[in-house]
Enzyme design. Structure first.
Site, mmCIF file in Angstrom:
data_model
loop_
_atom_site.group_PDB
_atom_site.id
_atom_site.type_symbol
_atom_site.label_atom_id
_atom_site.label_comp_id
_atom_site.label_asym_id
_atom_site.label_seq_id
_atom_site.Cartn_x
_atom_site.Cartn_y
_atom_site.Cartn_z
ATOM 1 N N ARG A 1 0.862 -1.185 0.000
ATOM 2 C CA ARG A 1 0.000 0.000 0.000
ATOM 3 C C ARG A 1 0.884 1.215 0.000
ATOM 4 N NH1 ARG A 1 -3.915 2.168 4.935
ATOM 5 N NH2 ARG A 1 -2.077 3.394 5.429
ATOM 6 N N TYR B 1 -3.056 11.581 6.049
ATOM 7 C CA TYR B 1 -3.432 10.256 6.559
ATOM 8 C C TYR B 1 -2.399 9.202 6.124
ATOM 9 C CZ TYR B 1 -5.103 5.580 6.592
ATOM 10 O OH TYR B 1 -5.138 4.223 6.779
ATOM 11 N N ASP C 1 -5.122 3.668 0.040
ATOM 12 C CA ASP C 1 -6.269 3.944 0.901
ATOM 13 C C ASP C 1 -6.599 5.440 0.815
ATOM 14 O OD1 ASP C 1 -8.172 4.099 2.879
ATOM 15 O OD2 ASP C 1 -6.958 3.143 4.444
ATOM 16 N N HIS D 1 -9.090 6.701 2.378
ATOM 17 C CA HIS D 1 -9.647 6.991 3.701
ATOM 18 C C HIS D 1 -10.880 7.873 3.613
ATOM 19 C CE1 HIS D 1 -8.961 6.782 8.142
ATOM 20 N NE2 HIS D 1 -8.423 5.648 7.751
ATOM 21 N N GLU E 1 -8.861 1.612 -1.861
ATOM 22 C CA GLU E 1 -9.635 1.372 -0.636
ATOM 23 C C GLU E 1 -10.376 2.619 -0.172
ATOM 24 O OE1 GLU E 1 -7.153 0.201 2.647
ATOM 25 O OE2 GLU E 1 -8.735 0.732 4.061
ATOM 26 N N GLU F 1 -13.791 -1.508 6.448
ATOM 27 C CA GLU F 1 -13.134 -1.626 7.756
ATOM 28 C C GLU F 1 -13.959 -1.012 8.887
ATOM 29 O OE1 GLU F 1 -9.426 0.362 6.858
ATOM 30 O OE2 GLU F 1 -10.063 2.132 7.966
ATOM 31 N N ARG G 1 -13.524 -5.547 3.450
ATOM 32 C CA ARG G 1 -12.409 -5.399 4.404
ATOM 33 C C ARG G 1 -12.837 -5.445 5.869
ATOM 34 N NH1 ARG G 1 -7.913 -3.838 4.284
ATOM 35 N NH2 ARG G 1 -8.172 -1.974 5.560
ATOM 36 N N HIS H 1 -9.176 -5.987 7.402
ATOM 37 C CA HIS H 1 -8.490 -4.844 7.998
ATOM 38 C C HIS H 1 -7.379 -5.370 8.914
ATOM 39 C CE1 HIS H 1 -9.220 -1.029 10.658
ATOM 40 N NE2 HIS H 1 -8.269 -0.813 9.790
ATOM 41 N N GLU I 1 -4.196 -7.281 5.207
ATOM 42 C CA GLU I 1 -3.349 -6.122 5.539
ATOM 43 C C GLU I 1 -2.437 -6.499 6.714
ATOM 44 O OE1 GLU I 1 -5.605 -2.796 7.055
ATOM 45 O OE2 GLU I 1 -4.034 -1.368 6.532
ATOM 46 N N TRP J 1 -12.379 11.961 8.266
ATOM 47 C CA TRP J 1 -10.970 11.654 8.525
ATOM 48 C C TRP J 1 -10.621 10.332 7.888
ATOM 49 C CZ3 TRP J 1 -8.203 7.769 11.116
ATOM 50 C CH2 TRP J 1 -6.796 7.982 11.112
HETATM 51 O O1 KDG Z 1 -8.613 3.166 13.794
HETATM 52 C C1 KDG Z 1 -8.548 3.596 12.473
HETATM 53 C C2 KDG Z 1 -7.553 2.782 11.678
HETATM 54 O O2 KDG Z 1 -7.798 1.415 11.868
HETATM 55 C C3 KDG Z 1 -7.584 3.092 10.205
HETATM 56 O O3 KDG Z 1 -7.313 4.448 10.019
HETATM 57 C C4 KDG Z 1 -6.553 2.271 9.466
HETATM 58 O O4 KDG Z 1 -7.577 2.808 7.384
HETATM 59 C C5 KDG Z 1 -6.864 2.082 8.026
HETATM 60 C C6 KDG Z 1 -6.261 0.936 7.339
HETATM 61 O O5 KDG Z 1 -6.618 0.714 6.183
HETATM 62 O O6 KDG Z 1 -5.461 0.225 7.946
HETATM 63 MG MG MG Z 2 -8.273 1.825 5.597
#
Ligand code: KDG
Ligand code: MG
Length: 405
Positions: A147, A159, A212, A214, A238, A264, A285, A314, A341, A405
């Site tokens: 990733r 992030y 990701d 996010h 993702e 996740e 995930r 996840h 992951e 976030w």
């Molecule tokens: O608690 C939040 C995290 O688990 C997250 O931000 C991690 O997005 C994440 C990932 O793909 O591992």
């Molecule tokens: Mg993630």
């Protein structure tokens, strides 16, 4: 074999983990992970006050009935706190059942479908060159899927990028209130397409690449990103957009062949039902800890398999090694397993608390053959690292608007 006691532990060996220990009247015990990052103590209170008293005296073999009792039986279904609590109990009961049978949990699920479990690692850098150097180092260690996340020029924090923080990016243990981060979609687009262009030039075409988002983009922005990334052949993109409206993924799907992954933050099969049955995603995930344990993930995996959706659990550092072990048993069994992951097994302190024999070699992991889940929990070591209040960050657009976030 009746449940005689349930103990809940919170420990912070670098970050908080909530561990459930279910004890039976014949002297066995099972372990489960119930960690909900940033809301840990809500799950602890829920388990101690509302779950544990109801389970004492129940048959520890009745995993399905206990799952239904804690889900349907409480009237208030779903929810992150509720489902993390169910997860902790459910994993512990599977652990106990395996110990009684003298078999690893994957045997109880149906046996192995593969020899090893493919992993993806994280390369996160302060700029594109730094990210790609880290990716090369991971490839040298044998990882075949990586990733890529890179700092967005012009934003203070991005992030997935450590920056000057010593610990993994979500840990906010020394700052007791949620930190605020900024976000700009145009600035991100300028960086991310260039990241994958340079990645293919430098890393070649054999390595699997992932990213990701996010959940920072709207569906039409995700559609555009998927299209722009098509030449770089990602294994998956993702969390491109939030899918509270599961239908919104149709917009993304109609415009791009970049494979999509999500899940996740999901707590139940209902959160991903439409995404799966309409084949709007390629990887689901969902984590055992956040979605009601092994019982739920087995159900989701079987349902996803019907629609050619693969599992990609996840594996962030806020899931304890007990969750990772639970995923390993599911991954070894699931006919439609995709990828896991992997970000290591935590700090040295965490590795003294959670001990196991999961092996990682050449970008793949090998499930434990010990009875149950195959993880032990050192209570004395855990007691040395008490709970620390900690939050995930919140995100704002540059004009101050609160964002995902
Ligand atoms: O608690 C939040 C995290 O688990 C997250 O931000 C991690 O997005 C994440 C990932 O793909 O591992
Ligand atoms: Mg993630």
């Amino acid at each position: 074999m009746k449940i005689s006691d349930i103990k809940i532990f919170v420990t912070c060996p670098g970050r908080n983990f909530v561990t459930v220990k279910v004890i039976t009247d014949n002297g066995l015990f099972g372990l489960g992970d119930a960690t909900l990052n940033g809301r840990e103590m809500a799950v602890v209170a829920y388990l101690q006050e509302h779950v544990a008293p109801c389970l004492i005296g129940k048959d520890a073999h009745a995993i399905e009935d206990i799952w239904q009792y804690l889900y349907k039986g409480v009237y208030w279904r779903k929810g992150a706190v509720n489902m993390a609590a169910i997860a902790g109990i459910d994993m512990a009961l599977w652990d106990i059942k395996g110990k009684v049978a003298g078999l690893p949990v994957y045997q109880l699920l149906g046996g192995k479908s593969r020899k090893s479990v493919g992993l993806y690692a994280h390369a996160s850098g302060d700029d594109i060159a730094d990210t790609l150097l880290k990716a090369e180092a991971l490839m040298a260690q044998g990882f075949k899927a990586i990733r890529l996340q890179s700092a967005v020029p012009g934003l203070k924090v991005t992030y997935g990028v450590l920056g000057d923080k010593e610990n993994y990016y979500e840990l906010q243990g020394n700052r007791p209130l949620p930190p605020e981060e900024d976000w700009s979609t145009p600035k991100y687009f300028n960086m991310v397409v260039e990241l994958f262009k340079q990645a293919r030039e430098k890393l070649g075409n054999d390595v699997q690449l992932l990213h990701d988002v996010h959940s920072r983009l709207t569906p039409i922005e995700s559609a555009r990103l998927g299209k722009l990334l098509e030449p770089y052949n990602l294994l998956f993109l993702e969390d491109a957009s939030i899918a509270e409206n599961q239908d919104s993924y149709k917009t993304i799907r109609q415009h791009t062949t970049t494979p999509l992954a999500i899940g996740e933050t999901y707590n139940t099969i209902w959160d991903c039902k439409d995404l799966i049955q309409n084949q709007l995603i390629d990887y689901i995930r969902t984590a055992a800890t956040h979605a009601g344990g092994i019982t739920s993930l087995k159900r989701i995996a079987d349902f996803a398999g019907i629609y050619n959706v693969k599992t990609a659990p996840h594996g962030a550092p806020d899931l304890s090694p007990i969750c990772f072990a639970a995923h390993m048993h599911l991954n070894a069994w699931a006919p439609n397993f995709g990828i896991q992951e992997f970000v290591g097994f935590g700090t040295q302190e965490a590795q003294q608390i959670f001990t196991h024999d999961i092996q990682v070699k050449d970008g793949a992991a090998f499930v434990s053959d010990k009875p149950g889940l195959g993880v032990d929990f050192n209570e004395d070591a855990a007691a040395l690292y008490p709970y620390k209040r900690s939050y995930l960050p919140v995100s704002r657009l540059e004009d101050g608007t609160l964002w995902n976030w």
